[in-house]
Design an enzyme around this catalytic site. Structure first.
Site, PDB file in Angstrom:
ATOM      1  N   ASP A  31       0.820  -1.212   0.000  1.00  0.00           N
ATOM      2  CA  ASP A  31       0.000   0.000   0.000  1.00  0.00           C
ATOM      3  C   ASP A  31       0.853   1.261   0.000  1.00  0.00           C
ATOM      4  O   ASP A  31       0.550   2.235  -0.697  1.00  0.00           O
ATOM      5  CB  ASP A  31      -0.894   0.037   1.242  1.00  0.00           C
ATOM      6  CG  ASP A  31      -2.008  -0.990   1.143  1.00  0.00           C
ATOM      7  OD1 ASP A  31      -2.081  -1.675   0.093  1.00  0.00           O
ATOM      8  OD2 ASP A  31      -2.785  -1.111   2.106  1.00  0.00           O
ATOM      9  N   GLU A  33       3.846   1.825  -1.105  1.00  0.00           N
ATOM     10  CA  GLU A  33       4.479   2.096  -2.388  1.00  0.00           C
ATOM     11  C   GLU A  33       3.449   2.613  -3.402  1.00  0.00           C
ATOM     12  O   GLU A  33       3.703   3.535  -4.178  1.00  0.00           O
ATOM     13  CB  GLU A  33       5.114   0.801  -2.900  1.00  0.00           C
ATOM     14  CG  GLU A  33       6.340   1.029  -3.763  1.00  0.00           C
ATOM     15  CD  GLU A  33       6.977  -0.301  -4.138  1.00  0.00           C
ATOM     16  OE1 GLU A  33       7.394  -0.440  -5.290  1.00  0.00           O
ATOM     17  OE2 GLU A  33       7.012  -1.210  -3.276  1.00  0.00           O
ATOM     18  N   SER A  80     -32.733 -10.438 -19.552  1.00  0.00           N
ATOM     19  CA  SER A  80     -32.685 -11.175 -18.293  1.00  0.00           C
ATOM     20  C   SER A  80     -32.502 -12.649 -18.618  1.00  0.00           C
ATOM     21  O   SER A  80     -32.451 -13.034 -19.781  1.00  0.00           O
ATOM     22  CB  SER A  80     -33.949 -10.927 -17.488  1.00  0.00           C
ATOM     23  OG  SER A  80     -35.050 -11.156 -18.296  1.00  0.00           O
ATOM     24  N   GLU A 118     -20.901 -20.230 -14.284  1.00  0.00           N
ATOM     25  CA  GLU A 118     -20.384 -19.120 -13.470  1.00  0.00           C
ATOM     26  C   GLU A 118     -21.304 -18.873 -12.293  1.00  0.00           C
ATOM     27  O   GLU A 118     -22.467 -19.230 -12.343  1.00  0.00           O
ATOM     28  CB  GLU A 118     -20.393 -17.818 -14.299  1.00  0.00           C
ATOM     29  CG  GLU A 118     -19.614 -17.856 -15.556  1.00  0.00           C
ATOM     30  CD  GLU A 118     -20.175 -16.875 -16.581  1.00  0.00           C
ATOM     31  OE1 GLU A 118     -20.642 -15.793 -16.183  1.00  0.00           O
ATOM     32  OE2 GLU A 118     -20.137 -17.217 -17.769  1.00  0.00           O
ATOM     33  N   LYS A 120     -23.844 -16.712 -10.116  1.00  0.00           N
ATOM     34  CA  LYS A 120     -24.769 -15.625 -10.433  1.00  0.00           C
ATOM     35  C   LYS A 120     -24.610 -14.577  -9.338  1.00  0.00           C
ATOM     36  O   LYS A 120     -25.069 -14.757  -8.214  1.00  0.00           O
ATOM     37  CB  LYS A 120     -26.211 -16.126 -10.492  1.00  0.00           C
ATOM     38  CG  LYS A 120     -27.169 -15.048 -10.949  1.00  0.00           C
ATOM     39  CD  LYS A 120     -28.528 -15.608 -11.283  1.00  0.00           C
ATOM     40  CE  LYS A 120     -29.399 -14.589 -11.995  1.00  0.00           C
ATOM     41  NZ  LYS A 120     -29.691 -13.384 -11.219  1.00  0.00           N
ATOM     42  N   GLU A 178     -21.381  -7.092 -13.325  1.00  0.00           N
ATOM     43  CA  GLU A 178     -22.160  -6.803 -12.135  1.00  0.00           C
ATOM     44  C   GLU A 178     -21.341  -5.931 -11.176  1.00  0.00           C
ATOM     45  O   GLU A 178     -20.157  -6.182 -10.977  1.00  0.00           O
ATOM     46  CB  GLU A 178     -22.486  -8.146 -11.479  1.00  0.00           C
ATOM     47  CG  GLU A 178     -23.659  -8.123 -10.573  1.00  0.00           C
ATOM     48  CD  GLU A 178     -24.983  -8.486 -11.241  1.00  0.00           C
ATOM     49  OE1 GLU A 178     -25.091  -8.462 -12.496  1.00  0.00           O
ATOM     50  OE2 GLU A 178     -25.919  -8.774 -10.489  1.00  0.00           O
ATOM     51  N   CYS A 413     -59.235  -2.112  16.940  1.00  0.00           N
ATOM     52  CA  CYS A 413     -57.955  -1.694  16.372  1.00  0.00           C
ATOM     53  C   CYS A 413     -56.977  -1.390  17.508  1.00  0.00           C
ATOM     54  O   CYS A 413     -57.316  -0.625  18.423  1.00  0.00           O
ATOM     55  CB  CYS A 413     -58.157  -0.455  15.502  1.00  0.00           C
ATOM     56  SG  CYS A 413     -56.609   0.319  15.006  1.00  0.00           S
ATOM     57  N   CYS A 416     -56.337   2.642  17.472  1.00  0.00           N
ATOM     58  CA  CYS A 416     -57.349   3.653  17.792  1.00  0.00           C
ATOM     59  C   CYS A 416     -58.562   3.091  18.520  1.00  0.00           C
ATOM     60  O   CYS A 416     -59.440   3.842  18.931  1.00  0.00           O
ATOM     61  CB  CYS A 416     -57.793   4.375  16.524  1.00  0.00           C
ATOM     62  SG  CYS A 416     -58.822   3.356  15.460  1.00  0.00           S
ATOM     63  N   CYS A 451     -58.238   6.966  12.794  1.00  0.00           N
ATOM     64  CA  CYS A 451     -57.170   6.099  13.307  1.00  0.00           C
ATOM     65  C   CYS A 451     -55.806   6.699  12.959  1.00  0.00           C
ATOM     66  O   CYS A 451     -55.491   6.893  11.787  1.00  0.00           O
ATOM     67  CB  CYS A 451     -57.306   4.710  12.690  1.00  0.00           C
ATOM     68  SG  CYS A 451     -55.956   3.602  13.133  1.00  0.00           S
TER      69      CYS A 451
HETATM   70  S1  IVH Z   1     -25.414 -13.246 -18.196  1.00  0.00           S
HETATM   71  C1  IVH Z   1     -28.142 -12.492 -21.776  1.00  0.00           C
HETATM   72  N1  IVH Z   1     -23.953 -13.940 -16.128  1.00  0.00           N
HETATM   73  O1  IVH Z   1     -28.501 -11.849 -13.752  1.00  0.00           O
HETATM   74  C2  IVH Z   1     -27.785 -12.861 -20.413  1.00  0.00           C
HETATM   75  N2  IVH Z   1     -25.837 -12.565 -15.757  1.00  0.00           N
HETATM   76  O2  IVH Z   1     -31.269 -12.508 -14.682  1.00  0.00           O
HETATM   77  C3  IVH Z   1     -27.062 -11.797 -19.710  1.00  0.00           C
HETATM   78  N3  IVH Z   1     -26.140 -11.897 -13.427  1.00  0.00           N
HETATM   79  O3  IVH Z   1     -29.314  -8.784 -15.125  1.00  0.00           O
HETATM   80  C4  IVH Z   1     -26.741 -12.109 -18.328  1.00  0.00           C
HETATM   81  N4  IVH Z   1     -24.388 -12.943 -12.630  1.00  0.00           N
HETATM   82  O4  IVH Z   1     -27.227  -8.807 -13.757  1.00  0.00           O
HETATM   83  C5  IVH Z   1     -25.033 -13.266 -16.557  1.00  0.00           C
HETATM   84  N5  IVH Z   1     -22.561 -14.603 -14.411  1.00  0.00           N
HETATM   85  C6  IVH Z   1     -23.625 -13.919 -14.824  1.00  0.00           C
HETATM   86  C7  IVH Z   1     -24.429 -13.186 -13.957  1.00  0.00           C
HETATM   87  C8  IVH Z   1     -25.549 -12.522 -14.457  1.00  0.00           C
HETATM   88  C9  IVH Z   1     -25.424 -12.165 -12.342  1.00  0.00           C
HETATM   89  C10 IVH Z   1     -27.380 -11.085 -13.440  1.00  0.00           C
HETATM   90  C11 IVH Z   1     -27.351 -10.002 -14.457  1.00  0.00           C
HETATM   91  C12 IVH Z   1     -28.676 -10.020 -15.150  1.00  0.00           C
HETATM   92  C13 IVH Z   1     -29.441 -11.022 -14.376  1.00  0.00           C
HETATM   93  C14 IVH Z   1     -30.281 -11.820 -15.324  1.00  0.00           C
END
Ligand code: IVH
Length: 697
Positions: A31, A33, A80, A118, A120, A178, A413, A416, A451
């Protein structure tokens, strides 16, 4: 070495150290440095202001505050993911993927698909745009087609490279990922808040969301936010690798943090093994996750599978079950809502579940208590998922103590003393529905605005942003105003003066002034907002707008009978009855008169559906940033002139009003041949419409 060369060298070194620290977990220097290099750069930039640049690491302290966030359209929508909880849903996903990819090639049937798996992340999605390796801007996900421009805030995150490493990046690159807070950082930040006597944050997700959406980037700069990349939106000017897992490696090489727990797995068995493994690691991970994400690894295969409505066919979120914990139910108390609905609330022995310490959980209503056979003193299972209100799932009957007590709804209630009545007819307030979504019997305090509990809720609703929008009138203040008998009805708010406010706890002179100014400002409103603010049962914002539009004047609404009310779109017998009951109640009439006398006004006929004019009856979609109007303001003007505003472009759309950075909606309009106009043309249309622009009265 010239000052300019030294500045460049220092910037490159500091950025590299940021990346080693944040993206690679492998700091090369200590830190002290690092601080030394940073101080040298700051000194040189102070000496040579001509060398300053936005992508200097010294600029991460935060730029000047903004009045509001501008809207920023996403070049391609931020979608999503479809969710799965059970293994058979994952199996179905894998089957769909195999079927989808096998189309036309019998040889592929039965072959296992490779996936990138991965965690989530439980944070907020953002998109980062890079041009020639430099961070240009960043936005929140928003509604998926456009978000908020939070560039200045994102620049303060040291885990976001201001310049990319290496040289094989596409000239135009949009990285998605994210923003979150590590659990350890969150704990430390809360400790600091506690020490300062300030409010603590509920959980890392809320803290991250609140921190990223600060209008003052200098505040964001003090919050320990992190970014993790999980994909690429657009890439032009260089080829991407063939698979998603290689893409993640490439993102890491360019300087982005990516999940260490990412893995390439084969077939359904590989997916399920990964899920189980991450489930075991979950509590030891540095960040909160709410499941795992599977993506078909080969990018060409992803493209072939494509999308269904708002979600890709090539990806799936496999969520963890909502977290549950066992605790004791100490007592059941009653909360009285705005319309008098009594909600039983379980008071619990504090228990940590779903990322927060829970001390209360909803029991919904009396029928639920009976169905679950909940007794006071029981040991219960509580559940909390995401931002959802914690609830009591079931009791453990074998642990019931001998002195456990049954609960009975009070006959009066608790606030009141008015008689409690049970009604089966309506939905009541939020959270009163039974599990199956069927309307349950609702116990209600019959005290109405007599009330204090209902009065407080009614005042909060009246002042809320989408109603009269009185900024600064929050729960604490309403509590004091009602408890000290300073305010009884919404009309009393307009009689408040500095003297009345002077005695209130924790209300500085300046805030008192601001509050009075906000109250004054709220006097100029619209009929729809006013109707909504009155808080009639079953009259939400949309219904209020329809009522305003249909009747055009408050007088006509107040005197309408059931049949006339039911002529309004969406108004059936129940809503009509609620409106009529409210309007015929003398006390309500008096409050309305007092509000009008105090100067609350709108242009009286604004709500009437103007039948002439270019806007009446037309369907508009707003997209991008308009030069002078906010989208909300433009929407209100359109509705006041009898037009309709919808969120997505279809063949039924008459006009798309496009501002700067308009994205997919504009494209869609062009595809469908819908007229695209700008703000100036919209204003011209409105001018040509009767009653369009609210007159100030
Ligand atoms: S891929 C087309 N990978 O989940 C798909 N999303 O329900 C794009 N999220 O709004 C999303 N970890 O914010 C992807 N490893 C991950 C993620 C991820 C979290 C969230 C993301 C998205 C939501 C979708």
């Amino acid at each position: 070495m010239s000052a300019s060369d030294r500045v460049q060298a220092l910037r490159a070194a500091i950025e590299r150290h940021n990346i080693e620290y944040y993206a690679r977990d492998a700091p090369l220097i200590g830190d002290a440095e690092y601080d030394h290099l940073f101080a040298e750069l700051q000194a040189l930039e102070a000496e040579h202001p001509e060398l300053l640049s936005v992508d200097s690491p010294t600029q991460r302290v935060g730029a000047a505050p903004l009045p509001e966030f501008a809207a920023l359209a996403h070049a391609t929508p931020m979608l999503s993911l479809n969710n799965a909880f059970a293994e058979d849903e994952v199996a179905a996903f894998d089957r769909r993927v195999r079927d989808g990819l096998a189309v036309g090639s019998a040889a592929e049937v039965g072959v296992e698909v490779n996936y990138s798996a991965e965690p989530k992340f439980d944070g907020l999605a953002v998109s980062l745009s890079y041009q020639d390796g430099h961070l240009l801007r960043g936005a929140t996900r928003g509604d998926g087609s456009s978000g908020e421009d939070v560039s200045a805030n994102l620049r303060t995150l040291r885990s976001i490279p201001l310049r990319l490493q290496g040289s094989d990046w596409p000239a135009v690159l949009e990285v998605r990922g994210e923003v979150l807070m590590l659990r350890s950082d969150f704990a430390q930040m809360n400790e600091r808040q506690r020490d300062k006597g300030e409010k603590e944050f509920v959980n890392p997700r809320n803290a991250a969301a609140g921190s990223l959406r600060q209008l003052d980037p200098r505040i964001t700069a003090t919050r320990p936010l992190r970014f993790f990349a999980y994909g690429v939106g657009i890439a032009e000017g260089a080829a991407l690798p063939a698979t998603h897992s290689e893409l993640l490696d490439r993102l890491a090489a360019w300087g982005f943090p990516v999940a260490r727990e990412r893995r390439r797995v084969a077939g359904l068995a590989g997916l399920l093994a990964y899920y189980a493994e991450i489930g075991r690691q979950r509590s030891a991970l540095p960040y909160d996750i709410d499941g795992v994400v599977y993506k078909v690894d080969e990018l060409a295969a992803q493209a072939r599978l494509g999308f269904v409505s708002r979600a890709p066919r090539f990806a799936l979120a496999h969520k963890f079950a909502a977290e549950e914990a066992v605790t004791e139910l100490l007592d059941i108390t009653i909360q009285v809502g705005r319309t008098g609905a009594l909600t039983p609330v379980a008071r619990l022995k504090p228990v940590f579940v779903g990322g927060v310490t829970v001390i209360n959980a909803t029991l919904h209503n009396e029928d639920e208590i009976r169905r679950k056979d909940v007794h006071i003193g029981d040991t219960v299972v509580v559940r909390r998922a995401g931002d959802v209100i914690p609830e009591v799932v079931r009791v453990l009957p074998e642990k019931r103590p001998v002195d456990a007590r049954r609960f009975a709804m009070p006959k009066n209630c608790p606030v009141c003393g008015s008689i409690v009545v049970r009604s089966e007819d309506d939905k009541g307030e939020k959270g009163e529905k039974g599990d199956k979504g069927v309307a349950a019997a609702v116990a209600r305090c019959s005290g109405g605005l007599y009330c204090p509990a209902q009065r407080k809720q009614a005042l909060l609703h009246f002042a809320s942003r989408r109603a009269m929008d009185i900024e600064g009138l929050g729960d604490k203040l309403v509590e004091q105003l009602v408890d000290n008998a300073i305010v009884r009805t919404p009309a009393d708010l307009y009689q408040l003066g500095v003297v009345a406010l002077a005695g209130l706890e924790r209300l500085a002179e300046k805030s008192a002034g601001n509050l009075l100014a906000a109250i004054e400002k709220s006097k100029q409103t619209t009929l729809a907002r006013f109707i909504y603010a009155l808080g009639m049962r079953n009259v939400g914002e949309a219904t209020a707008r329809e009522l305003a539009r249909h009747f055009g004047s408050l007088q006509r609404l107040l005197t309408a009978d059931d049949a006339q009310l039911q002529e309004v779109a969406d108004v059936g017998p129940t809503v009509a009855q609620c409106v009529r009951q409210f309007c015929s109640e003398p006390h309500n009439r008096m409050v309305i008169e007092q509000l009008r006398a105090a100067g609350v006004s709108w242009s009286e006929s604004e709500g009437a559906m103007p039948s002439a004019g270019a806007v009446a009856g037309k369907v508009f979609v707003l997209t991008g940033t308009l030069p002078s109007l906010s989208r909300d303001a433009a929407g209100e003007l359109i509705m006041a002139a009898g037009g309709k505003v919808t969120a997505s472009v279809s063949k039924k759309t008459h006009f798309v009003v496009a501002g700067a950075e308009a994205g997919s909606k504009l494209e869609k309009a062009q595809q469908l041949g819908v007229s695209v106009i700008d703000e100036g043309e919209l204003l011209a249309l409105l001018q040509a419409s009767p009653l369009a622009v609210p007159e100030s009265t």
